[in-house]
Design an enzyme around this catalytic site. Structure first.
Site, PDB file in Angstrom:
ATOM      1  N   GLY A  14       5.924  18.017  -2.547  1.00  0.00           N
ATOM      2  CA  GLY A  14       6.255  19.205  -1.391  1.00  0.00           C
ATOM      3  C   GLY A  14       4.711  19.511  -0.999  1.00  0.00           C
ATOM      4  N   ARG A  18       9.464  10.893  -0.334  1.00  0.00           N
ATOM      5  CA  ARG A  18       9.589  10.489  -1.860  1.00  0.00           C
ATOM      6  C   ARG A  18       9.806   9.027  -1.993  1.00  0.00           C
ATOM      7  NH1 ARG A  18      14.249  14.534  -4.544  1.00  0.00           N
ATOM      8  NH2 ARG A  18      12.929  16.334  -4.275  1.00  0.00           N
ATOM      9  N   GLY A  27       1.239  17.215  -6.946  1.00  0.00           N
ATOM     10  CA  GLY A  27       1.532  18.085  -8.137  1.00  0.00           C
ATOM     11  C   GLY A  27       1.739  17.101  -9.381  1.00  0.00           C
ATOM     12  N   ASN A  28       2.429  17.606 -10.180  1.00  0.00           N
ATOM     13  CA  ASN A  28       2.450  16.811 -11.573  1.00  0.00           C
ATOM     14  C   ASN A  28       3.456  15.420 -11.364  1.00  0.00           C
ATOM     15  OD1 ASN A  28       1.385  17.738 -13.751  1.00  0.00           O
ATOM     16  ND2 ASN A  28       2.619  19.156 -14.238  1.00  0.00           N
ATOM     17  N   THR A  34      -0.279  21.960  -4.440  1.00  0.00           N
ATOM     18  CA  THR A  34       1.138  22.441  -4.537  1.00  0.00           C
ATOM     19  C   THR A  34       1.205  23.908  -4.619  1.00  0.00           C
ATOM     20  OG1 THR A  34       2.821  22.881  -6.373  1.00  0.00           O
ATOM     21  CG2 THR A  34       0.743  22.164  -7.199  1.00  0.00           C
ATOM     22  N   ILE A  35       2.271  24.408  -3.987  1.00  0.00           N
ATOM     23  CA  ILE A  35       2.285  26.131  -4.024  1.00  0.00           C
ATOM     24  C   ILE A  35       2.548  26.672  -5.258  1.00  0.00           C
ATOM     25  CG2 ILE A  35       2.699  26.070  -1.404  1.00  0.00           C
ATOM     26  CD1 ILE A  35       5.544  26.858  -2.185  1.00  0.00           C
ATOM     27  N   ASP A  36       3.005  25.894  -6.080  1.00  0.00           N
ATOM     28  CA  ASP A  36       3.663  26.317  -7.433  1.00  0.00           C
ATOM     29  C   ASP A  36       2.671  26.847  -8.527  1.00  0.00           C
ATOM     30  OD1 ASP A  36       6.152  25.958  -6.477  1.00  0.00           O
ATOM     31  OD2 ASP A  36       6.278  24.054  -7.387  1.00  0.00           O
ATOM     32  N   GLU A  62       9.910  47.078  -8.259  1.00  0.00           N
ATOM     33  CA  GLU A  62      10.376  47.783  -9.451  1.00  0.00           C
ATOM     34  C   GLU A  62      10.508  46.652 -10.441  1.00  0.00           C
ATOM     35  OE1 GLU A  62      11.255  48.640  -6.090  1.00  0.00           O
ATOM     36  OE2 GLU A  62      10.207  50.436  -6.357  1.00  0.00           O
ATOM     37  N   GLU A 109      13.077  31.470  -8.065  1.00  0.00           N
ATOM     38  CA  GLU A 109      14.174  30.543  -7.859  1.00  0.00           C
ATOM     39  C   GLU A 109      14.610  29.949  -9.163  1.00  0.00           C
ATOM     40  OE1 GLU A 109      11.391  26.880  -6.063  1.00  0.00           O
ATOM     41  OE2 GLU A 109      13.585  27.069  -5.103  1.00  0.00           O
TER      42      GLU A 109
END
Lengths: 324, 324, 324, 324
Positions: free
Chosen positions: C12, C73, C103-104, C127-129, C189, C224
């Site tokens: 991504g 991909r 990423g991974n 990666t944004i994660d 909250e 998510e």
């Protein structure tokens, strides 16, 4: 001359509502009359949630999103009994005129209320949808379009990086007013709006044709009120028709309602807030203040409610030319 | 019909210039004519810096600030000899019509050039200053105002935290077009623009009066072309007159020229880019394309150059009312 | 010493990938070695989509979202045959070392590829994660969090105006790294993340308790990957349990991937891009470059893939304290 | 255990100060102790400007720039007499501990005050300058850098369009902490900071060398405390040495102090606000709470005041590599 007026916001919140409230309050102060805020629209009017406002009450609010007077739906105001209670509250608090900030639902209520109880009301067009007859632009529209467009700019980064087709759903239940500039400004290939009833088949054909011209990433802007279905439905059908297309969906949603108002919205909200109060003081009532061709106009509520403001027809052609 | 046209940007860069170039290119492609970009305005025209553009050349440019065609001053184009060379270059490259994106300096050159050599030219109003007769708004103006306003919002945070008086200088050599909505939208107490010639004494009086009403932080917006002097000069004089006031100065400067164009600027730039090319194809020349009261109009260069577009007089009163 | 290396992006896209590519290219130039970009990750490696890059190729890219090298991909790279083709392409083009930004998934492929074919590879965490062991932060994470937070700020405007409860879904399939600072910074909250498995019942209890303390608007941030279901599912169940709550759902989605990288991401991407190239030149391979406690470290791909980076446990307590 | 504490902000305002005040207040409420806000720092402490704060007082403040408690200078607090008055006010109001949010000036006062009167104080590093020993980052620093960087991104648009050399002055009286990431993230060719004492001659040489490699637009970032002079002075000298260079100057100025805090600043401010109160309750005093290598640490005021935090030396090399 009136000695005390009140202002409230109703319907969906829109950026610039606070700038409008601020202008209403300061114009009242400027002309030496008292001004109250009614919390939560018609609901608060019935319950008597009135707050005295002065110049300092609205300091530092011009840049704030949402509405400091809050907004709520009121089933009760749709009954004669509820409106009677609202009127009694106004009388008890010495309110002689109203500024109603909102959209067509707000004005329908205001118009009926004025006809029944005779309380002079001037409306201010506060809605991101821009679907009100009697003003070129509504308060909040410019900001909402810019917010959606910034989101589309970000999505375009990802669409290009992965050669994808994004279906982006923007607000607009009955019109393409938000979708159209988002499509033109976002460099979208296709825009689907209620006014034009483009079929999914036509979308598929257009994408196939672009694909053959070796375009590999696409943005399709879909107005939420599009009759072919929402963005998820359309994307699903397109995916079935063009399986090699890597499709994604983004619903921009409620983000479009918030945020600091743009310069244009602050200016418009300020102009209209002043005009609403000065209109009331000059005997105007049962009308909405708006700006048409850069001139201040007051349009009867009956016209804002019943007449339809048409979207600029040349915009569809622009999308076609610009995505060549 | 023309078979080949060229487009260039000239004068100070403005957000939306690229969106306009993109619209020019794609409209040309749409109508089946060739289009070239001229680098660095009149300077590149003289040197023959022409680049063939197609639809893909302008992909992903609509959101870009600055101008991909670059801009530069040309002393040489102000001579007959320079213009002859420019004309020769155009002829050698088969250019039959021009789209000139810029402001009054650009159009003065274009008008003279067309009169001397007969090359049809349509102008597009690209300048943040909004001081062009023949269009309600110029390309880049809305973005520049929003950029300045965001800066003022940040300054207000600091002004409030420290009970200070900020003098904020925005662009606008000859007019208050940028200063005025910044003042209204930024909640400024005072605005100083060339059109109104407010004296520093009046500024001092106004601040003293607000001080007595216990306001403790202030924003004064100053247009750079203000005759009383720039923001530093005015701040200095005010400080001398009200020593207890904690004054600060911020010059927003060149930041106002950059950044992604707003939705309104992208839309306007696209409309005008299309109109410029279609105008050329329909025989228009020696005119600027503009939007007045939401309608497309072509105004002779002589009018855009010689006539003055007046600022809305009601705006001064708005600042007074809203800072009550 | 190596004479020619290549860089690619995979997985991504993340803001800052271009800043990293730029740093890789300029560091190669600085050390006098050649550098190629591989388009579309492993897919382009197999097909031989190589582009020679120099210092000018990456001018004006540091602020760009997405990836100019694109990403895709590749099923084929998961086969031995595909990897053999990729290796042949590298050999034919004289590539002696690789910088893999992703990423991974990217590193799993890179590690296997290096073990099979011996081509030295250094990874850059893009990666944004932020779920990669071996670096405190990944490239793109800070920007994604800020983007989501700006959206939540806008939603808060509407939540407050209407006394609503918004369920906001942010990215994070396996972890709450994005959700957690969004919740703390957005004044939420409640936050629901995979790591803590808060039940919907607990969410209902917490909202009821806040309601009794007369809070009327709420933000619940949902990752998510939350096992209780996505934001729609959770909102639906909460609505059933507390019918008087006016609930709304917003999925921030792909907007989080785009946009100009933040200062922190540009700095991190630049540090890591330099470190990746200098690591390769110093004989490092089969490792990822990262920053831990402000120090540069190289971690074996096997560790980045197999070890788990745990979220700061004190953050859950912070949400509890701050929403008092 | 303490029953009542107070919090104040002092020195230049910084984005995230409100997030820190909010965390202080809610942590106090969470632990069942009372909390007061002191308006205008030491000045308000002397005058007794105390405001009772509860959880609702700080609702919707986490995203606000500036400081709701305001800040001011106090000459009087620098006298023993002034500090005695301040102490008397605290005693009269039952204040048993203080959280002081600010920079070194603030802590110098706090440290002296505690030594004289024994009132336990914990500091929170709130300053955009990031020049405090005892914490990796100060509250407001990340936001200020991002704000300056956004401005530089806009300036780059104009620099590129006109082939100009911009000298951009950012804040930082004693250090290059703000200038350095702005230079790296803004793609600047040169950075001038107090720590390195780059001569104007070296700047001229570097620009000439880039010019020969056919670079035509440049950004030079100058820290305000640069000894070679401010941006105007440096630009003037460079212009004299390279007359063909089209130079411009922008002073970013006070804009850097305002605006909504970034995610990182909200998180940091929240962590430190909690740590300050829990530190006080655990008997900490005469210390500043900070985060070093992601761990909470308390550093004696004497160290934060006297020890120097050095800028990462590798950054200078990064600017050199990245502008190749």
């Amino acid at each position: 001359m009136m000695k005390r007026i009140a202002v409230f916001t109703s319907g969906g919140d829109a950026p610039g509502m606070n700038a409008c409230v601020r202008a209403v309050v300061r114009t009242a102060v400027y002309h030496g009359i008292e001004v109250y805020g009614i919390m939560r629209g018609y609901s608060g009017m019935i319950k008597g949630e009135f707050v005295r406002l002065d110049s300092a009450s609205v300091a530092n609010t011009i840049q704030k999103g949402g509405t400091i007077l809050k907004s709520a739906r009121s089933q009760k105001f749709q009954t004669r009994e509820g409106r009677q209670q609202a009127f009694d509250q106004l009388v008890n608090n010495g309110i002689e005129g109203l500024v109603a900030i909102g959209g067509n639902g707000t004005f329908t209520g205001a118009s009926l209320f004025e006809e029944e109880f005779g309380i002079p009301t001037v409306g201010a067009p506060g809605t991101i949808d821009n679907d009100l007859y009697g003003t070129d632009y509504t308060i909040g529209y410019d900001t909402a379009v810019n917010t959606a467009l910034e989101a589309i700019d970000k999505i375009r980064d990802t669409a290009d990086s992965h050669d994808r087709c994004f279906f982006v759903e923007v607000m607009g239940r009955d019109s393409g007013y938000i979708a159209m500039p988002c499509a033109i400004g976002g460099g979208a290939e296709i825009v689907m709006i209620p006014e034009t009833q483009m079929s999914t088949e036509a979308v598929v054909e257009s994408l196939k044709s672009s694909w053959r011209r070796s375009k590999t990433s696409f943005i399709v802007v879909v107005a939420e009120g599009e009759e072919e279905g929402n963005a998820h439905t359309v994307a699903q059908r397109v995916k079935e028709a063009i399986p090699q297309l890597d499709t994604r969906v983004t619903i921009i949603g409620h983000i479009q309602r918030g945020g600091a108002p743009s310069a244009a919205d602050r200016l418009l909200a300020s102009q209209i807030g002043i005009a609403a109060v000065e209109g009331l003081l000059n005997g105007m009532h049962n009308v909405m203040a708006g700006i048409v061709d850069r001139k201040l106009v007051y349009t009867p509520f009956s016209d804002t409610i019943n007449k339809k403001k048409l979207i600029n027809q040349s915009f569809m052609r622009m999308v076609e030319i610009l995505s060549v």
